[in-house]
Write an enzyme that holds these catalytic residues in place. Structure first.
Site: not given
Ligand code: COA
Ligand code: ZN
Length: 316
Positions: A210, A241
């Site tokens: 970045h 991010c």
């Molecule tokens: N795609 C779609 N939905 C998802 C998912 C996925 N990959 N992973 C979890 N979920 C949904 C679950 O089904 C659940 O849904 P509900 O509330 O309807 O029951 C909800 O999200 C919470 O699930 P949980 O496993 O407890 O996830 P979380 O809230 O702890 O979040 C991540 C974990 C990893 C899914 C989330 O933090 C995330 O997507 N982060 C990505 C951040 C990112 O991309 N940053 C930039 C790039 S580096």
């Molecule tokens: Zn990046």
């Protein structure tokens, strides 16, 4: 005829790393239009979108639709970011070429970004690797905050090598060292890349910078000196991010291609096509992009001299 210049593999990430960080939702058909145009530019790989939670990254909530509707070019690998098992299931239903798994070297950033400890992330990704291994889908691990964390500060090289070793142990053969918030500097890049390549000679490495502190291009040059030949870059230099305080745009594709070609490398990227696509971005995201080349043009862009120049030295 094959080029004799050293080949550099350019991997475009704007529609994932860029769009994920934009407040204005980019319409699905516009995302598809941008990806289809990028597919014609000569990139080795395009990171199309991410299969993350739509609550965490609402900007990419249309991931399935985008993956299903793009027109794929046979020479381009299409990859997507996958943070957990649920994301892998969604991604695999779309016929991806590569799953780009993600976790952070920094425990704090992993918790902030993925809402898991690093061990929990690793356990999720271990399941993903087991499910995909042996299929035609390739696996890459992107290690965020490799060169520093905006909350923890310095990240030790040993720690980076430890996580590479764990993924290598799972059979993962591709890894991206990500400088999530532009903390990397050339000496550090040289040292990290040299050691990673020496310890894991069977792995293919990408560097992902970045430009938060204007060091991305310098870091690319430093990485080249260690034999790295793959870089992520983002059209217009957008990106960042949303869960990393102070994050800003990626190394800009057109700026990087312009520099690499001048330096004698073959990026296989058509710069004029890239600039045309980059010029569409401001309208889609609602603000200007950091790209320098879009403003200045290449170094072959000439300007007319002022009229008085021709008169200087002439008798009055
Ligand atoms: N795609 C779609 N939905 C998802 C998912 C996925 N990959 N992973 C979890 N979920 C949904 C679950 O089904 C659940 O849904 P509900 O509330 O309807 O029951 C909800 O999200 C919470 O699930 P949980 O496993 O407890 O996830 P979380 O809230 O702890 O979040 C991540 C974990 C990893 C899914 C989330 O933090 C995330 O997507 N982060 C990505 C951040 C990112 O991309 N940053 C930039 C790039 S580096
Ligand atoms: Zn990046």
């Amino acid at each position: 005829m094959q080029s004799t210049r050293p080949r550099i593999y350019m991997q475009e990430v704007a529609t994932r790393d860029g769009f994920q960080n934009e407040a204005q939702f980019v319409e699905t058909e516009d995302k598809i239009r941008v990806i289809d145009a990028l597919s014609q530019c000569g990139f080795a790989k395009i990171e199309v979108t991410s299969f993350t939670s739509p609550k965490a990254i609402p900007a990419l909530r249309d991931a399935e639709m985008v993956m299903h509707q793009i027109t794929r070019h046979p020479d381009v690998e299409y990859t997507v970011l996958v943070p957990n098992v649920r994301g892998a299931e969604r991604a695999l239903s779309c016929g991806i070429d590569e799953a780009n798994l993600v976790m952070s070297i920094s425990e704090t950033h992993n918790r902030a970004n993925l809402r898991m400890t690093r061990e929990q992330s690793f356990a999720q990704l271990e399941h993903v690797v087991a499910a995909i291994s042996g299929s035609r889908v390739a696996i890459n691990i992107s290690l965020s905050t490799t060169f520093g964390c905006p909350m923890e500060g310095d990240i030790s090289e040993d720690e980076v090598m430890r996580w590479l070793d764990r993924f290598s142990g799972l059979g993962v053969q591709r890894a991206t060292l990500c400088d999530t918030t532009g903390m990397a500097y050339p000496t550090q890049v040289r040292s990290m890349a040299t050691r990673a390549r020496r310890l894991f000679p069977h792995m293919t490495f990408t560097l992902h910078f970045h430009n938060t502190r204007s060091m991305a291009q310098a870091n690319v040059l430093a990485a080249l000196g260690t034999g790295i030949d793959r870089f992520d870059a983002s059209l217009g230099g957008i990106g960042g991010c949303p869960y990393a305080p102070g994050a800003s745009g990626n190394a800009c594709t057109e700026d990087m291609v312009h520099m690499l070609e001048l330096e004698g490398y073959d990026t296989n990227v058509d710069l004029s096509k890239v600039l045309e696509v980059s010029a569409m971005l401001a309208r889609l995201i609602g603000h200007d992009v950091p790209s320098q080349l879009l403003k200045a043009g290449g170094r072959d862009r000439l300007h007319p001299a002022p009229a008085y120049v021709a008169e200087i030295g002439q008798p009055k």
